[in-house]
Design an enzyme around this catalytic site. Structure first.
Site, PDB file in Angstrom:
ATOM      1  CG  ASP A 171      -1.673   1.302   1.359  1.00 33.12           C
ATOM      2  OD1 ASP A 171      -2.484   1.615   0.468  1.00 33.12           O
ATOM      3  OD2 ASP A 171      -1.421   2.029   2.335  1.00 33.12           O
TER       4      ASP A 171
ATOM      5  CG  ASP B 117       2.419  -0.249   5.158  1.00 33.89           C
ATOM      6  OD1 ASP B 117       2.165  -0.631   4.008  1.00 33.89           O
ATOM      7  OD2 ASP B 117       1.622   0.442   5.831  1.00 33.89           O
TER       8      ASP B 117
ATOM      9  CE1 TYR C 111      -5.659   4.209   2.481  1.00 35.80           C
ATOM     10  CE2 TYR C 111      -4.566   2.333   3.513  1.00 35.80           C
ATOM     11  CZ  TYR C 111      -4.518   3.486   2.730  1.00 35.80           C
ATOM     12  OH  TYR C 111      -3.311   3.908   2.197  1.00 35.80           O
TER      13      TYR C 111
ATOM     14  CD  GLU D 287       3.056   5.813   4.732  1.00 36.75           C
ATOM     15  OE1 GLU D 287       3.226   4.585   4.762  1.00 36.75           O
ATOM     16  OE2 GLU D 287       2.393   6.435   5.584  1.00 36.75           O
TER      17      GLU D 287
END
Length: 613
Positions: free
Chosen positions: A158, A161, A317, A564
């Site tokens: 994703d 990570d 999410y 990120e």
């Protein structure tokens, strides 16, 4: 006796009694007299016979008589011209050519080439040989669990990570497929069509492993692979508590299933349905995707529930509703199958009401991994603009079209629906962290809707009493993308590898740990997370989360709200970049998305039978 003189006068012939000498003497007298006068050509020919002839001054070509001199000059000129032309051709063939170089790619095309590389860096499983990211390798080859889901390798990580969150991953693949369907020619012009299709297929193949895609009815599916909950303490090793390269993961990666996950199933159905249009020329594969999409969408309607209601995914999410996925998924199912049942569902007023189509709210008109209503409204406006199906769909399609017009107005700087930073970045998430993904999605929708109107010969639209040209939507999109690419107060490109000044400490495990044949433990890799040095590996094409509401940005690896990148964010980036790239005269592909849609008019009746008396 008199005879006729052959030279033109009377000739007296002597009597037969004359001697031969007399005759001879008389003839000599005649010869001298004749020779004393000039002879004409005929007379000379009699005397000289077939001797030397005078050259002719004319040439008889059959139907035309031309001067011999002109004829020779003409033939000579033609021969000389032929030889000269042959010499020129010989020189051209033998002399090295200097090709005119094509114009350099525009900034959006250059950024597009890089943005797609991010997906190569996010691949999980056994990588293809041409993956072209030197610091990545095969990883998580044991993903899965005994039984139906024993093989869950593949797909994409994703973000920074190594978790595979299927909800945002499905949205990312849908966005990529949508951009290919609309702008396939631009992808091809940028040399990226095969690349992006390969990325979509990598995701679609993984999705087919997350449920029983050969069945017509299912009762469960996979929502997530890998764990991110760190509440278990320091000894609970998982994809968020450990800082290690995906290639070195040796801890357990649990599989999360769901049996009531309408939002996830409908979103994944949209991903497979849209991908089936991308691969429509590969009939068997396309049909396989369509069948899987039908199975998932039926599951989403039969077993209602939010996928994140009883899952750790709510921390990362969280889905607040599945109604927008119903409208979005049904729309893509209609485009992929041409089945009017899906169109009837997508245009049901009750469904639109539950999805929030008739009220504002802070996220109205904002497309994201969590809310697809704006995307569905644009897709259905497309149907009305180009096919105009009429009754019984016209009422809700007209409503969606008007709503699309309204939220397009909200993107313009003349309105105050959303704030902007001093540098010009629109705050579609109202100042919350990670704003760039929302701006990229909006840039894509604005450019796409502008191209829809141009293709439909519509010069613009009204925002209240004021009329705006389609060009202002493209200008809005360009301001947002230019901000992302470096036209901002910090003069920083937020796409890694684009330009010379971009984030160096991207929050990403694989990029931050050197590939040096050393396997770092779960906690041993933290030294790389906390290092103040630049990442040893450049994750080309990654769009980071972005600046704050004051245009501030901290290039710190341990601050994921700034540094990120995410799969869903980069999908919107790719879509916006390809929409803006290349020649502005090259718009959308009007027809491909309708390839499975039947004609929108009644079938003509058969001709009457022949008349018989």
């Amino acid at each position: 006796m008199f005879g006729r003189d052959p030279w033109g006068g009377p000739l007296e012939i002597a009597a037969d009694s004359a001697t031969d000498d007399d005759r001879s003497r008389n003839l000599q007298d005649y010869d001298r007299a004749a020779l004393s006068r000039p002879l004409d050509e005929t007379q000379q020919s009699w005397l000289l016979g077939p001797g030397e002839q005078k050259k002719k001054k004319y040439v008889d070509l059959g139907c035309v008589i031309v001067s011999r001199k002109i004829f020779l000059w003409t033939v000579g000129t033609l021969v000389a011209a032929g030889l000269l032309a042959g010499l020129i051709v010989l020189i051209v063939k033998t002399v090295p050519r200097h090709h005119h170089r094509p114009p350099p790619p525009d900034n959006y095309t250059l950024a597009l080439n890089k943005a797609l590389m991010f997906f190569n860096a996010q691949r999980s499983g056994k990588l293809p040989k041409h993956n072209n990211v030197s610091w990545r390798g095969n990883s998580c080859l044991k993903d899965g669990e005994p039984g139906l889901f024993k093989d869950l390798t593949g797909g994409f990580y994703d973000a920074g990570d190594a978790i595979k969150f299927n909800f945002p991953q499905s949205f990312a693949m849908t966005m990529l497929s949508w951009s290919v369907i609309e702008y396939g020619a631009k992808f091809e012009a940028a040399g990226e069509l095969n690349h992006v299709k390969e990325i979509i297929k990598w995701g679609a193949d993984y999705f087919l492993k997350t449920f029983n895609h050969t069945a017509d009815t299912i009762d469960r599916m996979v929502a997530q692979v890998g764990k991110g909950d760190t509440s278990g303490g320091p000894d609970d090793e998982n994809d968020h508590s450990c800082w290690t390269r995906p290639e070195d993961i040796d801890y357990e990666r649990p599989v999360f299933q769901c049996s009531s996950c309408s939002d996830l199933a409908a979103e994944m159905a949209a991903a497979l349905a849209s991908a089936s249009i991308v691969f429509k020329d590969e009939k068997a594969y396309s049909q396989k995707l369509v069948h899987g999409a039908k199975t998932l969408f039926k599951f989403s309607r039969d077993q209602r529930g939010r996928y994140s209601a009883s899952s750790e995914a709510a921390q990362f999410y969280n889905s607040t509703s599945y109604w927008d996925e119903f409208v979005w998924g049904a729309t893509w199912m209609y485009y992929a199958t041409g089945n009017n049942t899906y169109l009837q569902l997508a245009t049901t007023p009750g469904l639109a009401k539950h999805a929030g189509a008739f009220w504002g709210g802070p996220s109205y008109g904002v497309l994201s991994w969590e809310n697809k209503l704006a995307g569905a409204q644009v897709l259905l406006s497309r149907l009305r603009l180009f096919l105009s199906p009429g009754y019984p769909y016209e009422e809700i399609l007209s409503t969606f079209h008007n709503q699309t017009n309204l939220f397009m107005c909200s993107f313009l700087p003349y309105y105050t629906s959303f704030n902007r930073t001093k540098g010009g970045l629109i705050q579609l998430n109202h100042g919350a962290p990670q704003p760039l993904q929302y701006a990229a999605n909006a840039a894509f929708l604005a450019t796409l809707f502008s191209d829809y109107m141009k293709a439909a010969d519509t010069p613009g639209w009204y925002c209240g009493p004021k009329f705006y040209s389609t060009d202002v939507l493209r200008e809005f999109a360009e301001t947002q993308m230019n901000y992302i690419l470096g036209k901002n107060p910090r003069k920083m490109s937020y796409v890694v590898g684009y330009g010379t000044h971009y984030p160096k400490q991207v929050h990403h495990r694989g990029a931050s740990i050197p590939k040096n044949n050393v396997k770092y433990t779960c906690k041993g890799g933290l030294k790389w997370r906390d290092s103040t040095k630049a990442n040893p590996n450049i994750i080309v094409g990654a769009m980071v989360a972005g600046p704050d509401r004051n245009d501030g940005f901290k290039d710190k690896r341990n601050n994921y709200n700034y540094t990120e990148p995410t799969l869903a964010g980069n999908a919107g980036l790719v879509a916006a970049l390809v929409a803006l790239s290349g020649d502005t005269d090259v718009g959308i592909d009007k027809n491909t998305i309708f390839s499975a849609v039947p004609p929108m008019f009644p079938t003509a009746p058969p001709p009457p039978a022949p008349w018989k008396p």
